[in-house]
Design an enzyme around this catalytic site. Structure first.
Site, PDB file in Angstrom:
ATOM      1  N   LEU A  15       0.807  -1.224   0.000  1.00 37.97           N
ATOM      2  CA  LEU A  15       0.000   0.000   0.000  1.00 37.97           C
ATOM      3  C   LEU A  15       0.841   1.276   0.000  1.00 37.97           C
ATOM      4  O   LEU A  15       0.358   2.330  -0.397  1.00 37.97           O
ATOM      5  CB  LEU A  15      -0.935   0.017   1.217  1.00 37.97           C
ATOM      6  N   LEU A  18       7.572   3.937  -2.818  1.00 40.93           N
ATOM      7  CA  LEU A  18       8.375   5.151  -2.994  1.00 40.93           C
ATOM      8  C   LEU A  18       8.116   5.695  -4.393  1.00 40.93           C
ATOM      9  O   LEU A  18       8.351   5.014  -5.386  1.00 40.93           O
ATOM     10  CB  LEU A  18       9.866   4.844  -2.838  1.00 40.93           C
ATOM     11  N   ASP A  44       7.922   2.910  -7.377  1.00 38.20           N
ATOM     12  CA  ASP A  44       7.173   3.345  -8.563  1.00 38.20           C
ATOM     13  C   ASP A  44       8.087   4.158  -9.475  1.00 38.20           C
ATOM     14  O   ASP A  44       8.627   5.188  -9.063  1.00 38.20           O
ATOM     15  CB  ASP A  44       5.968   4.197  -8.141  1.00 38.20           C
ATOM     16  N   TYR A  49      10.685   9.711 -16.289  1.00 40.44           N
ATOM     17  CA  TYR A  49      11.321  10.385 -15.148  1.00 40.44           C
ATOM     18  C   TYR A  49      12.832  10.542 -15.333  1.00 40.44           C
ATOM     19  O   TYR A  49      13.471  11.295 -14.603  1.00 40.44           O
ATOM     20  CB  TYR A  49      11.038   9.655 -13.827  1.00 40.44           C
ATOM     21  N   LYS A  79       6.252   2.675 -16.441  1.00 34.77           N
ATOM     22  CA  LYS A  79       5.185   3.196 -17.299  1.00 34.77           C
ATOM     23  C   LYS A  79       5.681   3.431 -18.721  1.00 34.77           C
ATOM     24  O   LYS A  79       6.818   3.860 -18.926  1.00 34.77           O
ATOM     25  CB  LYS A  79       4.647   4.515 -16.711  1.00 34.77           C
ATOM     26  N   HIS A 112       1.067   5.285 -19.407  1.00 34.79           N
ATOM     27  CA  HIS A 112       1.203   6.486 -18.573  1.00 34.79           C
ATOM     28  C   HIS A 112       0.049   7.481 -18.768  1.00 34.79           C
ATOM     29  O   HIS A 112      -0.436   8.086 -17.803  1.00 34.79           O
ATOM     30  CB  HIS A 112       2.546   7.154 -18.884  1.00 34.79           C
ATOM     31  N   SER A 214       2.178  17.584  -4.007  1.00 36.06           N
ATOM     32  CA  SER A 214       3.267  17.896  -4.944  1.00 36.06           C
ATOM     33  C   SER A 214       3.783  19.327  -4.810  1.00 36.06           C
ATOM     34  O   SER A 214       3.875  20.073  -5.778  1.00 36.06           O
ATOM     35  CB  SER A 214       2.784  17.648  -6.387  1.00 36.06           C
ATOM     36  N   SER A 263      10.095  11.109  -1.913  1.00 36.47           N
ATOM     37  CA  SER A 263      11.021  11.873  -1.084  1.00 36.47           C
ATOM     38  C   SER A 263      12.435  11.406  -1.377  1.00 36.47           C
ATOM     39  O   SER A 263      12.637  10.264  -1.792  1.00 36.47           O
ATOM     40  CB  SER A 263      10.718  11.691   0.408  1.00 36.47           C
TER      41      SER A 263
END
Length: 324
Positions: A15, A18, A44, A49, A79, A112, A214, A263
Site C-alpha cells: 500500500l 516510494l 514506482d 522520469y 510506465k 502512462h 506535490s 522523497s
C-alpha cells in the site's frame, strides 16, 4: 489492517511505495536504498522520469542472491511513455526499462497517459511554434500490445494511468487480460470518490500519485491551496501525534488506495511508511474525504492568447473533460 492491496491476479501490492517522479539523478539511488532499508517493498518508476538507470543501480545493490532482499520481495512498477503507444513500440520500450532497471521482469507496467504523442525518440515532440505533435493511436491497440508482455513473462500485470472511467470501460470491453491498477492523482483535495468506486466495481486497485499535493513541482499556481497546511488534517494529526503527511497517507491506505509519496530525504522516507500503527476513526475518515474540492495539482498548462489552458485538452483522448 493489511499493508497491501490484492490485485485481480491474486498478487499482493504494498500500500505504500516510494515515488520517484522529480527525484534527481544523484539523489534517487540513495533514496531507493534508504526506502528498501526502512521497509518499503514497492518502488514506482517511469521511463519519462529519466532516472531508471540510477534506480537500477540501487536495485542491483540490494536485490538478488546474496543481497539483503530477493527480487520477488519488492514490487516494481514502470510506465510506457506517450511517444511509444504504437503497438510495435511497446515491447522495445519495456525492454529498455528492464535493461535500465537491471531487471528480468516488472511487477506492473502502466500506460502512462491515454493519449499519444508523435512516434520517435523525442519525448516531447514539438512543431516550430512550440505546440506538441500528437498521434491518434488508439489506446486499445496499445493495450493489446501490453497483453503480449504478460504472455511473454516480461511483466506480471498491466494497468492504466490517468485514464477516466469511460476509458477504463473502453479498455475492459476489449481486454483479454484485465488491467489490475489505475494510477491517478489523489489526495484530500482530489479525493476521487466516484472513480475509486468505479475501480472497485471493476476489480481495479487505485494508486494515488502526488498524495501530499506535490509542493515541490515546477510552475505552481500561486493561488493554489496548500494541502499540508490544511487545518482539519492538522487537528487530527495533533490527536495522534503524527504529521499531517502521515494522516493523509493513513487516510488513503485505510480506503485501500495504494499511495506513492516521493522523497529523497531519509527522515521523510521513514516517516511516510510509519502509518500502520494507528487507525483513523470513521468520522475522521469522512472529515478528510469531505475536504474534496476537485483540485488537480498536476495538469500541464500552456499560455494561449494570454490565458493558461490545459496543454493536451484538444486531444480526443484527453481524460479530464469527464467528471471522473
Amino acid at each position: 489492517m493489511n499493508d497491501f492491496a490484492v490485485l485481480n491476479t491474486g498478487r499482493k501490492m504494498p500500500l505504500i511505495g516510494l515515488g520517484t517522479w522529480k527525484s534527481k539523478p544523484g539523489q534517487v539511488k540513495q533514496a531507493v536504498i534508504w526506502a528498501l532499508k526502512n521497509g518499503y517493498r514497492h518502488i514506482d518508476c517511469a521511463s519519462i522520469y529519466g532516472n531508471e538507470v540510477e534506480i537500477g543501480d540501487a536495485l542491483q545493490e540490494t536485490l538478488g542472491p546474496g543481497k539483503s532482499l530477493r527480487r520477488e520481495d519488492v514490487f516494481i512498477t514502470s510506465k510506457l511513455w506517450n511517444t511509444r503507444h504504437h503497438p510495435d513500440d511497446v515491447e522495445p520500450s519495456l525492454l529498455k526499462t528492464l535493461k535500465d532497471l537491471k531487471l528480468e521482469y516488472l511487477d506492473l507496467y502502466l500506460i502512462h497517459w491515454p493519449y499519444a504523442f508523435q512516434r520517435g525518440d523525442v519525448e516531447f515532440p514539438k512543431k516550430e511554434d512550440g505546440t506538441l505533435l500528437y498521434d491518434d493511436t488508439d489506446y486499445k491497440e496499445t493495450w493489446a500490445a501490453m497483453e503480449k508482455l504478460v504472455e511473454k513473462g516480461l511483466v506480471r500485470s498491466i494497468g492504466l494511468s490517468n485514464f477516466n472511467s469511460r476509458q477504463i470501460d473502453d479498455v475492459l470491453s476489449v481486454a483479454s487480460i484485465k488491467p489490475t491498477v489505475l494510477q491517478v492523482e489523489g489526495h484530500p483535495y482530489l479525493a476521487q470518490v466516484e472513480l475509486l468506486a468505479h475501480c472497485r466495481d471493476r476489480g481495479l486497485v487505485m494508486t494515488a500519485y502526488s498524495p501530499l499535493g506535490s509542493a515541490d513541482r515546477f510552475r505552481k499556481d500561486p493561488e493554489e491551496p496548500v494541502l499540508l497546511q490544511e487545518p482539519v488534517i492538522a487537528a487530527i494529526a495533533e490527536k495522534y501525534k503524527k504529521s499531517v503527511a502521515q494522516i493523509i497517507l493513513r487516510w488513503q491506505t485505510q480506503r485501500g488506495v495504494v499511495t506513492i509519496p516521493k522523497s529523497v530525504t531519509e527522515s521523510r522516507i521513514q516517516e511516510n511508511i510509519q502509518i500502520f500503527d494507528f487507525k483513523l476513526e470513521a468520522d475522521e475518515m469522512e472529515r478528510i474525504t469531505a475536504l474534496n474540492r476537485g483540485w488537480r495539482y498536476i495538469v500541464s498548462m500552456i499560455e494561449v492568447d494570454g490565458k493558461h489552458v490545459p496543454r493536451d485538452a484538444g486531444h480526443k483522448f484527453y481524460p479530464f473533460h469527464d467528471p471522473y
